[in-house]
Design a protein around this motif. Structure first.
Motif, short mmCIF file in Angstrom:
data_model
loop_
_atom_site.label_atom_id
_atom_site.label_comp_id
_atom_site.label_asym_id
_atom_site.label_seq_id
_atom_site.Cartn_x
_atom_site.Cartn_y
_atom_site.Cartn_z
N GLY A 181 31.41 -7.44 11.67
CA GLY A 181 31.30 -6.68 12.90
C GLY A 181 30.83 -7.51 14.08
N LYS A 182 30.79 -6.82 15.25
CA LYS A 182 30.42 -7.47 16.50
C LYS A 182 29.44 -6.59 17.27
N GLY A 183 28.73 -7.22 18.22
CA GLY A 183 27.82 -6.47 19.08
C GLY A 183 26.78 -5.70 18.29
N ASP A 184 26.57 -4.43 18.65
CA ASP A 184 25.58 -3.61 17.96
C ASP A 184 25.96 -3.29 16.53
N ASP A 185 27.23 -3.50 16.17
CA ASP A 185 27.69 -3.23 14.81
C ASP A 185 27.64 -4.47 13.91
N ARG A 186 27.13 -5.56 14.42
CA ARG A 186 27.10 -6.80 13.64
C ARG A 186 26.11 -6.69 12.48
N ASN A 187 26.50 -7.28 11.35
CA ASN A 187 25.62 -7.42 10.19
C ASN A 187 25.64 -8.85 9.69
N THR A 188 24.47 -9.34 9.34
CA THR A 188 24.33 -10.67 8.76
C THR A 188 23.80 -10.51 7.34
N CYS A 189 24.53 -11.06 6.38
CA CYS A 189 24.19 -10.88 4.97
C CYS A 189 24.16 -12.25 4.28
N TYR A 190 23.35 -12.34 3.25
CA TYR A 190 23.31 -13.54 2.42
C TYR A 190 23.63 -13.13 0.98
N VAL A 191 24.58 -13.85 0.38
CA VAL A 191 25.03 -13.56 -0.97
C VAL A 191 24.83 -14.79 -1.83
N ALA A 192 24.12 -14.62 -2.95
CA ALA A 192 23.90 -15.71 -3.89
C ALA A 192 24.65 -15.42 -5.17
N ASP A 193 25.57 -16.31 -5.52
CA ASP A 193 26.23 -16.27 -6.83
C ASP A 193 25.46 -17.20 -7.75
N VAL A 194 24.89 -16.63 -8.81
CA VAL A 194 24.03 -17.39 -9.72
C VAL A 194 24.66 -17.39 -11.11
N ASN A 210 20.19 -0.02 7.29
CA ASN A 210 18.87 -0.60 7.09
C ASN A 210 19.00 -1.94 6.41
N LEU A 211 17.94 -2.73 6.46
CA LEU A 211 17.95 -3.95 5.67
C LEU A 211 17.94 -3.59 4.19
N ARG A 212 18.64 -4.38 3.38
CA ARG A 212 18.85 -4.03 1.97
C ARG A 212 18.72 -5.26 1.08
N ASP A 256 17.84 -5.15 13.74
CA ASP A 256 17.91 -6.17 14.80
C ASP A 256 19.33 -6.16 15.37
N LYS A 257 19.62 -5.17 16.23
CA LYS A 257 20.97 -5.01 16.75
C LYS A 257 21.41 -6.25 17.53
N GLY A 258 22.66 -6.60 17.35
CA GLY A 258 23.20 -7.80 17.94
C GLY A 258 23.16 -8.98 16.98
N TYR A 259 22.23 -8.93 16.04
CA TYR A 259 22.16 -9.92 14.95
C TYR A 259 22.53 -9.26 13.64
N SER A 260 21.84 -8.19 13.29
CA SER A 260 22.15 -7.46 12.06
C SER A 260 21.51 -6.08 12.11
N LYS A 261 22.35 -5.04 12.12
CA LYS A 261 21.83 -3.68 12.21
C LYS A 261 21.38 -3.14 10.86
N GLY A 262 21.90 -3.72 9.76
CA GLY A 262 21.62 -3.19 8.43
C GLY A 262 22.77 -2.35 7.92
N MET A 263 22.75 -2.05 6.64
CA MET A 263 23.86 -1.34 6.00
C MET A 263 23.44 0.01 5.46
N THR A 264 24.41 0.92 5.42
CA THR A 264 24.27 2.18 4.70
C THR A 264 24.53 1.93 3.23
N PHE A 265 24.28 2.93 2.40
CA PHE A 265 24.59 2.79 0.98
C PHE A 265 26.08 2.64 0.71
N PRO A 266 26.95 3.44 1.36
CA PRO A 266 28.39 3.20 1.13
C PRO A 266 28.81 1.79 1.52
#
Length: 253
Positions: free
Chosen positions: A53-66, A208-210, A230-240
């Protein structure tokens, strides 16, 4: 069958890419980059940053494959104070005490009086699991979701098969590994929501942050941290949204 642990960067990238389901994504994918890799005998880790996403809808996530060939390298750390009571921890304290190379927070063992909590085969709490989902990681490395309403915790513990049991949730995928699309498809109740005396809900159903964990295949775990509030960087995700992210990242459990 013993899991095949990637031994170098090329093998790790190929294994990670093979497990993903990014075609026709649920998300507006904007970027992806590898931020860290790690190799040791019997272990390989890749951490990626994903931007949706972009702007207020942007989300930043970190994924670790272990990737692990021994589930006992997946350590559950619980801290106590001088009086033996549960105490807050930190990534720095985990690194200092265990020499951990990758750390993620798990469940709310310190903040709750209910639930089933096992770390490394040691039982920290065996209380009611009614109305909640429970996640077990067994000594054979398999992850499974257990129904707290029907779970016989004493029998499970007596079986000696569990390595970790985590009480958090709700579970994010259907039994067949498919994602969920609406709040009503998740087990959500006051056990999760009512965290303070006046039952104020901290945006549980809102973006929300998850933190989430899953298993793509034997020996391959997926851990996710979604930044939020933190809108513009990461707003967080819903459960779906989180459900679809775990699905697209290859999780079956």
């Amino acid at each position: 069958e013993e899991p095949s642990i990637p031994e170098n960067e090329e093998q790790l990238r190929a294994a990670v890419n093979a497990s993903k389901k990014g075609e026709n994504s649920y998300f507006d994918r904007q970027g992806e980059k590898v931020v860290a890799t790690y190799f040791q005998d019997g272990c390989a880790i890749m951490i990626r940053e994903l931007i949706f996403g972009k702007g207020d809808d942007r989300n930043t996530c970190y994924v670790a494959d272990v990737y692990l060939d021994n589930v006992k390298d997946l350590v559950g750390c619980v801290f106590n104070d001088a009086a033996g009571e549960l105490a807050d921890g930190s990534p720095e304290r985990v690194e200092e005490q265990l020499g951990a190379v990758f750390v993620l927070n798990t469940d709310f063992i310190k903040g709750r009086s209910w639930g089933l909590y096992v770390r490394g085969g040691h039982v920290f709490r065996n209380k009611s699991t009614k109305g909640i989902d429970v996640c077990a990681i067994n000594k054979d490395g398999k992850m499974e979701i257990l129904d707290g309403d029907t779970l016989n915790a004493d029998a499970l513990l007596k079986s000696g098969k569990v390595w970790h049991v985590l009480t958090f949730g709700p579970s994010l995928l259907n039994a067949d590994g498919s994602p969920r699309n609406a709040n009503g498809e998740f087990r959500i109740n006051n056990n999760y929501q009512g965290w303070d005396d006046d039952k104020t809900y901290y945006g549980f159903l809102s973006p929300n942050l998850r933190t989430a964990m899953g298993q793509a295949e034997d020996g391959h775990f997926v851990f996710v941290a979604v930044d939020g509030r933190d809108k513009g960087y990461s707003k967080g995700m819903t459960f779906p949204e989180l459900s679809h992210l775990m699905y697209e990242e290859g999780c079956k459990v």
